[in-house]
Design a protein around this motif. Sequence first.
Motif, PDB file in Angstrom:
ATOM      1  N   TYR A   1       0.816  -1.207   0.000  1.00  0.00           N
ATOM      2  CA  TYR A   1       0.000   0.000   0.000  1.00  0.00           C
ATOM      3  C   TYR A   1       0.858   1.270   0.000  1.00  0.00           C
ATOM      4  O   TYR A   1       0.351   2.353  -0.218  1.00  0.00           O
ATOM      5  CB  TYR A   1      -0.966  -0.003   1.182  1.00  0.00           C
ATOM      6  N   ASP A   2       2.171   1.118   0.221  1.00  0.00           N
ATOM      7  CA  ASP A   2       3.058   2.278   0.198  1.00  0.00           C
ATOM      8  C   ASP A   2       3.455   2.645  -1.227  1.00  0.00           C
ATOM      9  O   ASP A   2       3.299   3.778  -1.655  1.00  0.00           O
ATOM     10  CB  ASP A   2       4.310   2.019   1.041  1.00  0.00           C
ATOM     11  N   CYS A   3       3.985   1.667  -1.994  1.00  0.00           N
ATOM     12  CA  CYS A   3       4.476   1.974  -3.347  1.00  0.00           C
ATOM     13  C   CYS A   3       3.604   1.371  -4.449  1.00  0.00           C
ATOM     14  O   CYS A   3       3.888   1.533  -5.620  1.00  0.00           O
ATOM     15  CB  CYS A   3       5.922   1.512  -3.513  1.00  0.00           C
TER      16      CYS A   3
ATOM     17  N   ARG B   1       7.408  -7.822   4.171  1.00  0.00           N
ATOM     18  CA  ARG B   1       7.875  -6.511   3.725  1.00  0.00           C
ATOM     19  C   ARG B   1       7.861  -6.474   2.205  1.00  0.00           C
ATOM     20  O   ARG B   1       8.110  -7.472   1.554  1.00  0.00           O
ATOM     21  CB  ARG B   1       9.299  -6.234   4.200  1.00  0.00           C
ATOM     22  N   CYS B   2       7.597  -5.298   1.660  1.00  0.00           N
ATOM     23  CA  CYS B   2       7.605  -5.129   0.215  1.00  0.00           C
ATOM     24  C   CYS B   2       9.029  -5.306  -0.310  1.00  0.00           C
ATOM     25  O   CYS B   2       9.959  -4.682   0.228  1.00  0.00           O
ATOM     26  CB  CYS B   2       7.081  -3.740  -0.138  1.00  0.00           C
ATOM     27  N   PRO B   3       9.227  -6.131  -1.342  1.00  0.00           N
ATOM     28  CA  PRO B   3      10.573  -6.313  -1.882  1.00  0.00           C
ATOM     29  C   PRO B   3      11.079  -5.100  -2.670  1.00  0.00           C
ATOM     30  O   PRO B   3      12.262  -5.015  -2.963  1.00  0.00           O
ATOM     31  CB  PRO B   3      10.421  -7.527  -2.798  1.00  0.00           C
ATOM     32  N   ILE B   4      10.198  -4.148  -2.979  1.00  0.00           N
ATOM     33  CA  ILE B   4      10.586  -2.965  -3.746  1.00  0.00           C
ATOM     34  C   ILE B   4      10.998  -1.818  -2.821  1.00  0.00           C
ATOM     35  O   ILE B   4      12.094  -1.279  -2.922  1.00  0.00           O
ATOM     36  CB  ILE B   4       9.447  -2.503  -4.681  1.00  0.00           C
ATOM     37  N   CYS B   5      10.095  -1.448  -1.897  1.00  0.00           N
ATOM     38  CA  CYS B   5      10.361  -0.280  -1.053  1.00  0.00           C
ATOM     39  C   CYS B   5      10.654  -0.636   0.402  1.00  0.00           C
ATOM     40  O   CYS B   5      11.013   0.233   1.186  1.00  0.00           O
ATOM     41  CB  CYS B   5       9.194   0.700  -1.119  1.00  0.00           C
ATOM     42  N   GLY B   6      10.464  -1.908   0.773  1.00  0.00           N
ATOM     43  CA  GLY B   6      10.702  -2.315   2.158  1.00  0.00           C
ATOM     44  C   GLY B   6       9.566  -1.982   3.099  1.00  0.00           C
ATOM     45  O   GLY B   6       9.670  -2.204   4.301  1.00  0.00           O
ATOM     46  N   GLY B   7       8.475  -1.455   2.555  1.00  0.00           N
ATOM     47  CA  GLY B   7       7.324  -1.086   3.381  1.00  0.00           C
ATOM     48  C   GLY B   7       6.674  -2.290   4.041  1.00  0.00           C
ATOM     49  O   GLY B   7       6.774  -3.417   3.569  1.00  0.00           O
ATOM     50  N   ILE B   8       5.998  -2.024   5.167  1.00  0.00           N
ATOM     51  CA  ILE B   8       5.326  -3.112   5.892  1.00  0.00           C
ATOM     52  C   ILE B   8       3.808  -3.072   5.730  1.00  0.00           C
ATOM     53  O   ILE B   8       3.105  -3.902   6.274  1.00  0.00           O
ATOM     54  CB  ILE B   8       5.697  -3.104   7.391  1.00  0.00           C
ATOM     55  N   SER B   9       3.298  -2.120   4.952  1.00  0.00           N
ATOM     56  CA  SER B   9       1.860  -2.033   4.699  1.00  0.00           C
ATOM     57  C   SER B   9       1.524  -2.936   3.514  1.00  0.00           C
ATOM     58  O   SER B   9       1.250  -2.466   2.410  1.00  0.00           O
ATOM     59  CB  SER B   9       1.448  -0.589   4.402  1.00  0.00           C
ATOM     60  N   VAL B  10       1.567  -4.256   3.757  1.00  0.00           N
ATOM     61  CA  VAL B  10       1.312  -5.215   2.689  1.00  0.00           C
ATOM     62  C   VAL B  10       0.107  -6.059   3.039  1.00  0.00           C
ATOM     63  O   VAL B  10      -0.236  -6.237   4.205  1.00  0.00           O
ATOM     64  CB  VAL B  10       2.544  -6.125   2.425  1.00  0.00           C
ATOM     65  N   SER B  11      -0.538  -6.573   2.015  1.00  0.00           N
ATOM     66  CA  SER B  11      -1.710  -7.415   2.185  1.00  0.00           C
ATOM     67  C   SER B  11      -1.783  -8.398   1.032  1.00  0.00           C
ATOM     68  O   SER B  11      -1.221  -8.157  -0.032  1.00  0.00           O
ATOM     69  CB  SER B  11      -2.975  -6.558   2.214  1.00  0.00           C
TER      70      SER B  11
END
Length: 126
Positions: free
Chosen positions: A89-91, A101-111
């Motif tokens: 949801y970040d990138c 964690r998102c493999p692109i931006c490292g964000g933790i807002s994933v689903s």
Amino acid sequence: MGFHPDFRYFRPGGRAKGEIVLKIEELESLRLKDLLQLDQIEAAKLMDISQPTFHRILKEARRKVAEALVDGKAIRVSGGDYRFRNLCYDCRSEWGAPLERCPICGGISVSSVAREGGRGPPHRKV
């Protein structure tokens, strides 16, 4: 993180009068529309299907749940034509393998959402 159903069998107290099979994508349509209260267009985009297809899946899911409740039938969550895709949801990236964690931006807002038919690439920008 994300939606992967842990519970796949529900039955009424006492003796069930048969069984209904609710497909994974039908459960996902109920989750997105009725639990998360997304509109059909947004929910269809998350499942990577058209809004009319989403409506058809949701209508059948609701019919099955209503039949189970009214007629005292068990519900088995099983099968279907789907694969899970993960969203950041970040990138707004998506990918196939479950990660926290998102493999692109490292964000933790994933689903994770169930995607009908398993179509599309395992990784692409939304």
